[in-house]
Every structure is written in C-alpha cells, then in structure tokens.
Design an enzyme around this catalytic site. Structure first.
Site, PDB file in Angstrom:
ATOM      1  N   ARG A  54      77.092  12.371  54.563  1.00 33.37           N
ATOM      2  CA  ARG A  54      76.423  13.454  55.316  1.00 33.37           C
ATOM      3  C   ARG A  54      76.008  12.987  56.714  1.00 33.37           C
ATOM      4  O   ARG A  54      76.563  13.419  57.710  1.00 33.37           O
ATOM      5  CB  ARG A  54      75.209  13.965  54.507  1.00 33.37           C
ATOM      6  CG  ARG A  54      74.621  15.260  55.022  1.00 33.37           C
ATOM      7  CD  ARG A  54      73.683  15.095  56.197  1.00 33.37           C
ATOM      8  NE  ARG A  54      72.565  14.193  55.958  1.00 33.37           N
ATOM      9  CZ  ARG A  54      71.736  13.788  56.917  1.00 33.37           C
ATOM     10  NH1 ARG A  54      71.890  14.195  58.167  1.00 33.37           N
ATOM     11  NH2 ARG A  54      70.757  12.944  56.641  1.00 33.37           N
ATOM     12  N   ASP A  55      75.076  12.055  56.799  1.00 34.61           N
ATOM     13  CA  ASP A  55      74.576  11.628  58.107  1.00 34.61           C
ATOM     14  C   ASP A  55      75.689  10.920  58.879  1.00 34.61           C
ATOM     15  O   ASP A  55      75.794  11.061  60.104  1.00 34.61           O
ATOM     16  CB  ASP A  55      73.370  10.684  57.915  1.00 34.61           C
ATOM     17  CG  ASP A  55      72.400  10.705  59.082  1.00 34.61           C
ATOM     18  OD1 ASP A  55      72.786  11.193  60.154  1.00 34.61           O
ATOM     19  OD2 ASP A  55      71.257  10.229  58.917  1.00 34.61           O
TER      20      ASP A  55
ATOM     21  N   HIS B 277      64.126   6.003  56.326  1.00 33.41           N
ATOM     22  CA  HIS B 277      65.469   6.391  56.796  1.00 33.41           C
ATOM     23  C   HIS B 277      65.630   5.827  58.208  1.00 33.41           C
ATOM     24  O   HIS B 277      65.203   6.434  59.184  1.00 33.41           O
ATOM     25  CB  HIS B 277      65.536   7.923  56.778  1.00 33.41           C
ATOM     26  CG  HIS B 277      66.813   8.520  57.275  1.00 33.41           C
ATOM     27  ND1 HIS B 277      67.769   9.067  56.430  1.00 33.41           N
ATOM     28  CD2 HIS B 277      67.303   8.709  58.529  1.00 33.41           C
ATOM     29  CE1 HIS B 277      68.760   9.561  57.130  1.00 33.41           C
ATOM     30  NE2 HIS B 277      68.515   9.360  58.412  1.00 33.41           N
TER      31      HIS B 277
ATOM     32  N   HIS C 227      67.716   4.381  61.461  1.00 29.54           N
ATOM     33  CA  HIS C 227      68.958   4.241  62.231  1.00 29.54           C
ATOM     34  C   HIS C 227      68.874   2.914  62.970  1.00 29.54           C
ATOM     35  O   HIS C 227      67.778   2.419  63.265  1.00 29.54           O
ATOM     36  CB  HIS C 227      69.128   5.429  63.188  1.00 29.54           C
ATOM     37  CG  HIS C 227      69.544   6.694  62.478  1.00 29.54           C
ATOM     38  ND1 HIS C 227      70.849   7.125  62.433  1.00 29.54           N
ATOM     39  CD2 HIS C 227      68.831   7.583  61.748  1.00 29.54           C
ATOM     40  CE1 HIS C 227      70.914   8.243  61.721  1.00 29.54           C
ATOM     41  NE2 HIS C 227      69.702   8.554  61.281  1.00 29.54           N
TER      42      HIS C 227
ATOM     43  N   CYS D 120      73.117  11.502  64.784  1.00 31.67           N
ATOM     44  CA  CYS D 120      72.670  12.888  64.680  1.00 31.67           C
ATOM     45  C   CYS D 120      73.247  13.621  65.879  1.00 31.67           C
ATOM     46  O   CYS D 120      73.002  13.224  67.021  1.00 31.67           O
ATOM     47  CB  CYS D 120      71.148  12.974  64.671  1.00 31.67           C
ATOM     48  SG  CYS D 120      70.589  14.697  64.635  1.00 31.67           S
TER      49      CYS D 120
ATOM     50  N   ASN E 287      73.216   4.802  60.822  1.00 33.03           N
ATOM     51  CA  ASN E 287      72.112   4.416  59.945  1.00 33.03           C
ATOM     52  C   ASN E 287      72.195   2.916  59.644  1.00 33.03           C
ATOM     53  O   ASN E 287      73.226   2.284  59.836  1.00 33.03           O
ATOM     54  CB  ASN E 287      72.224   5.137  58.603  1.00 33.03           C
ATOM     55  CG  ASN E 287      72.036   6.624  58.726  1.00 33.03           C
ATOM     56  OD1 ASN E 287      72.968   7.333  59.077  1.00 33.03           O
ATOM     57  ND2 ASN E 287      70.845   7.092  58.448  1.00 33.03           N
TER      58      ASN E 287
END
Ligand code: HMG
Ligand code: MG
Length: 314
Positions: A31-32, A223, A225, A256, A265
């Site tokens: 996803r990310d 979370h 990055h 993002c 990430n």
C-alpha cells in the site's frame, strides 16, 4: 493459506534484555510502497507480492487503499486486487478515508480498515481535501458504520514529527488529533513520521505524551519513513519505550504522493535484521522476504534502497 492478522499486538512479554521478546510487524509495502511508484504495477503482480509477503511470515499485510482513484491512480485496481486475492485477502487491512471507500470495502466482505488523519491543517487539506476539524466529520460516520458491521479499525495520524509546509508540529497537537482519531473507535493508533524528520528523543517524548493521555503502548504503533536515515534508530527508541507494533515496508518501498519530501518507509528487512539480532521474535523468514523484495525491485526496474536487501541479495 490464509493468515489471520492480529491488528492489536498481544506481545507484551519482556525478554532478558528488558526489550519485548516478540513484536508484530505491520507490513505496508503493497500500500504505502506501491502508492508512490511512478509505474503502475499490474494487479496480478500485486497479488503475487502480497502472497509472497504472507508466505514469508509477515503477520499483517496492508493490501491497498479504497481512496478516490484519481487521487491515487496506482491503487485504482483495489477492488480487482481484493477479488483476485479472494479468501487470502479478506482479513487484510485496507485504507479507507470515507463512507464511499467503506461501501467499496464492505461490498467485498473485507474485515479490517484503516482511516488516516492528519495532525496538521495543511496536510489535511492536501491529502484529504478537508480542514483539520473537517476530517473528523468524514471519519466519524465511517468508523461508526464500520464498527457496526463488525469491522476492526486502525487509525493513522500523519505528520507527527514535522510537516513540510508548517515545519515543527507541537506534541500537544499530535496527541490531541491522535487521541480524537483513536477515540472514534479504533483498536490501534499508528504514529506516522510521514517525511522522516523525527529523531529518537522526539520519538520517546511523543510516546510518553500519548501514554500520559491514556493511550498505552499496546494500542500504539510506529510508522517511520527513512528520508533522513533515522527510521531504524527511531524504531529502536520506540522498542526501548515498549512499543510492540512496527510498520515497515518490504525493500523500503514507499512514500506519500501528497507529501513530496516523503521517501520510503523503514525497510522491513532492516527492521527484522535488528530485531533478530536482539533475539526478538518476528515470525519472519528473512531470506524469503529478501527474495521477494529483489523480485519486486526487478519488476520496478530499480534496486531496493534497503541496506539489508543489498547485503543479502542472492
Ligand atoms: P473529495 O474530492 O473531497 O471527495 O476527495 P468528495 O467526497 O467531494 O467526492 C467527490 C467524488 O469522489 C464523488 O463522486 C465521490 O463518490 C467520489 P461524484 O459524485 O462526483 O461522481 N469519491 C470516491 N470514489 C471512490 N472511492 C472513494 C471516494 N470518495 C469520494 N473513497 C478523498 C476526498 C478523501 C476521497 C480524497 O482526498 C482522497 O482520495 N484522498 C486520498 C489520498 C491518499 O490516499 N493519500 C495517501 C495515503 S495517506 C499516507 O500515505 C500516510 C500514511 O502512510 C501514514 C504516514 O506516513 O504518515 C497512512
Ligand atoms: Mg506512510
């Protein structure tokens, strides 16, 4: 083989070194990671990627996003992907910003969603087309209906350590927004360093502030990055603090699309290498994971930024 994800970590046992003896890795690469790739990965390859991540022992694999397809064209195939995954996908979390996204997830019989709020006004506008307060009007009915349908809800809060337009973000502001998101009915709050500017002392200060506001470590996730190379150090700081759920992305994929300075990430392989070195159980087969990330890097036509993938690549 379907693997039931545990969205809330239950691993609070402490090992001999004072660190948790087991942690839960919440994998966000599909996803990310893929939301920020210029190339759109074919849906069959996405399904193959998720299948391989599960087979490598990752307990939770976030699959995709039910956002507006014009906002994130890379994930416009969300429904097709979840259909292709069938039973294997039903328990995987997906991002949902609003009731329209929830309807799409409910139609497919999905059981876990994640909402994503912003700690700052500017990023709320850029990412959600809503003001800081307005975002709650969108999330409230979404979470209420999801919970009534028996779904589990995770909440993300972005820009916890700094914002590219607003600069520093006060800890009180982050805690205020994060607690409000969590209190909507989430089982876990993931604290996003969207642009990777955080450092270890700041991580501990923010976690302490959340604890003081009544959110214990077992409902918090981090979370990070890796834009400034701090993600692994920050993960260690969070581990020392007692956090047991860590978001990471295979091969360090990610970013993002609505925060230009965001890069990948924390790489799952880098995290697993550190955790296994500390004798902490993850359930992840590192060799299988590296092979998967090398396969994805070949597909994307560029090497993985992960140091551990580079070191161990066959
Ligand atoms: P909007 O344009 O304000 O939406 O976008 P709207 O409510 O005004 O609706 C406009 C039209 O879009 C309507 O269609 C809706 O049906 C449709 P029309 O009636 O005009 O034909 N629509 C949708 N269609 C499909 N799926 C939907 C949906 N919603 C509305 N879900 C919206 C508001 C929130 C939808 C938009 O801003 C959006 O999609 N944003 C998503 C941005 C995004 O995905 N960013 C990346 C994820 S966040 C992240 O990466 C950070 C994180 O990793 C943590 C960290 O690192 O910090 C989580
Ligand atoms: Mg992110």
């Amino acid at each position: 083989m379907m693997r039931a994800p545990q969205v809330v970590s239950t691993s609070s046992t402490t090992g001999t070194n004072g660190l948790p003896s087991k942690v839960t890795i919440y994998e966000v690469g599909a996803r990310d990671g893929l939301q920020n790739e210029k190339a759109v990965v074919p849906v069959e390859a996405k399904a193959g990627f998720i299948h391989r991540l599960l087979a490598a022992g990752l307990p939770i694999v976030e699959a995709t996003s039910f956002v507006h397809p014009k906002w994130v064209p890379q994930l416009a195939d969300a429904a097709e992907l979840m259909t292709l995954l069938g039973d294997e996908g039903r328990q995987l979390p997906v991002l949902v910003p609003n009731e329209r996204g929830l309807d799409r997830a409910l139609d497919l019989g999905l059981e876990h969603i994640a909402i994503f709020g912003s700690a700052t006004e500017t990023f709320a506008q850029k990412n959600l087309n809503r003001g800081l307060d307005e975002q709650f009007a969108m999330f409230e009915p979404t979470v209420e209906r999801a919970r009534a349908a028996g779904m589990d809800v995770r909440a993300y809060v972005s820009m916890c350590f700094g914002d590219p337009w607003e600069g520093d973000v006060a800890i009180d502001q982050v805690v205020g927004v994060g607690k409000r998101l969590f209190d909507l009915g989430a089982s876990q709050l993931s604290l996003g360093d969207t642009i990777g500017v955080g450092t270890a002392g700041h991580v501990k200060a923010l976690l302490n502030a959340f604890n003081e506001a009544g959110l214990a470590n077992d409902v918090l996730a981090v979370h990070f990055h890796d834009t400034y190379g701090q993600a692994l150090a920050n993960a260690y700081a969070a581990l020392e603090h007692g956090i047991t759920t860590f978001d990471a992305s295979a091969g360090g994929l990610g970013g993002c699309p609505y925060a230009e300075s965001a890069t990948g990430n924390l790489a799952t392989e880098d995290l697993v290498w550190m955790l296994h070195g500390l004798g902490i159980e993850t359930g992840v087969d590192l060799e299988a994971l590296v092979t998967t990330s090398v396969w994805m890097a070949d597909l994307l036509g560029r090497p993985s930024p992960s140091r551990v993938v580079t070191a161990l690549a066959p």
